[in-house]
Design an enzyme around this catalytic site. Sequence first.
Site, PDB file in Angstrom:
ATOM      1  CG  ASN A  15      -1.702   1.236   1.434  1.00  0.00           C
ATOM      2  OD1 ASN A  15      -1.766   2.070   0.526  1.00  0.00           O
ATOM      3  ND2 ASN A  15      -2.336   1.383   2.593  1.00  0.00           N
ATOM      4  CE  LYS A  17       0.030   3.127   4.846  1.00  0.00           C
ATOM      5  NZ  LYS A  17       0.214   3.224   6.289  1.00  0.00           N
ATOM      6  CG  HIS A 102      -5.583   1.950   5.473  1.00  0.00           C
ATOM      7  ND1 HIS A 102      -5.104   2.890   6.366  1.00  0.00           N
ATOM      8  CD2 HIS A 102      -4.597   1.051   5.286  1.00  0.00           C
ATOM      9  CE1 HIS A 102      -3.860   2.545   6.691  1.00  0.00           C
ATOM     10  NE2 HIS A 102      -3.526   1.448   6.055  1.00  0.00           N
ATOM     11  CD  GLU A 104      -2.572   5.437   6.921  1.00  0.00           C
ATOM     12  OE1 GLU A 104      -2.590   5.450   5.676  1.00  0.00           O
ATOM     13  OE2 GLU A 104      -1.633   4.922   7.586  1.00  0.00           O
ATOM     14  CD  GLU A 172      -3.087  -2.404   7.444  1.00  0.00           C
ATOM     15  OE1 GLU A 172      -2.011  -2.654   6.918  1.00  0.00           O
ATOM     16  OE2 GLU A 172      -3.725  -1.360   7.230  1.00  0.00           O
ATOM     17  N   GLY A 178       3.213   2.245  10.744  1.00  0.00           N
ATOM     18  CA  GLY A 178       4.206   3.304  10.580  1.00  0.00           C
ATOM     19  C   GLY A 178       5.000   3.619  11.831  1.00  0.00           C
ATOM     20  CB  SER A 217       5.759  -1.923  11.816  1.00  0.00           C
ATOM     21  OG  SER A 217       5.432  -0.564  12.090  1.00  0.00           O
TER      22      SER A 217
END
Length: 255
Positions: A15, A17, A102, A104, A172, A178, A217
């Site tokens: 991904n 992003k 996701h 985010e 996730e 991250g 990660s």
Amino acid sequence: MTETLSEIRPLVAGNWKMNGLSAALGESAEVRDALPALGKSAPDVMICPPATLVAQLAAASKGSALAVGGQDCHAAASGAHTGDISAEMLKDAGATAVIVGHSERRADHGELDRIVKAKAAAAHRAGLTAIVCIGETKGERLADLTLNVVNRQLAASLPDTATAHNTVVAYEPIWAIGTGLTPEAKDVAEIHAAIRKNLESRFGPAGKGIRILYGGSVKPTNARELLSLPNVNGALVGGASLKAVDFLAIIRAYG
Ligand code: 13P
């Protein structure tokens, strides 16, 4: 078609992003060109670039083993939704899958489970695989709510149209994204087992075959341990998918 766990072919999806101008297609080309040399145990491999690169990447990957996915879609097929793209448009551009829900998007755009569910159903309508993301916050983990959150998100985010062929679940944990942090292997195994149980109880045989990816990660250094856990059928990789050398090292964890 009924499938058993042992028949699940893993998927390693990158991904990107909101990263990548046209020049980044050099990295995806390197990944594409390395795939034929991988052995029989190689996973399916996909890159989900920003929407601006989907058509170019799909054209460049045509006929290769590298699949292309979008990062989000609108629930409607078309209409007055400035700035959005539909699952049909992604399909038309050459994508075979789309990430929905996701964390985010859930955080930045207020996407609730019912919106995620509608987007996953839209992906199915368009003939795309929906990669449906779930995962708990740090606070929820500390309050020992992880399994409650994951089960609630599965129930509310997955449409009834889910099958082993059109749906992938990506677990996730938000606090692992991250940050360089990952859950302990035993925790990943426990949560993935709970996700599998949930999928089997709702979808029967199809629930046995739906791929469950781990994301958060994933790096060349931890991929082998994470990807060898039971019920971990691949990875959804953020930062480490941007460089071909790192992404390929993760893919080769299956070698
Ligand atoms: P990182 O691999 O950068 O932690 O991102 C994970 C992720 O959000 C993939 O969707």
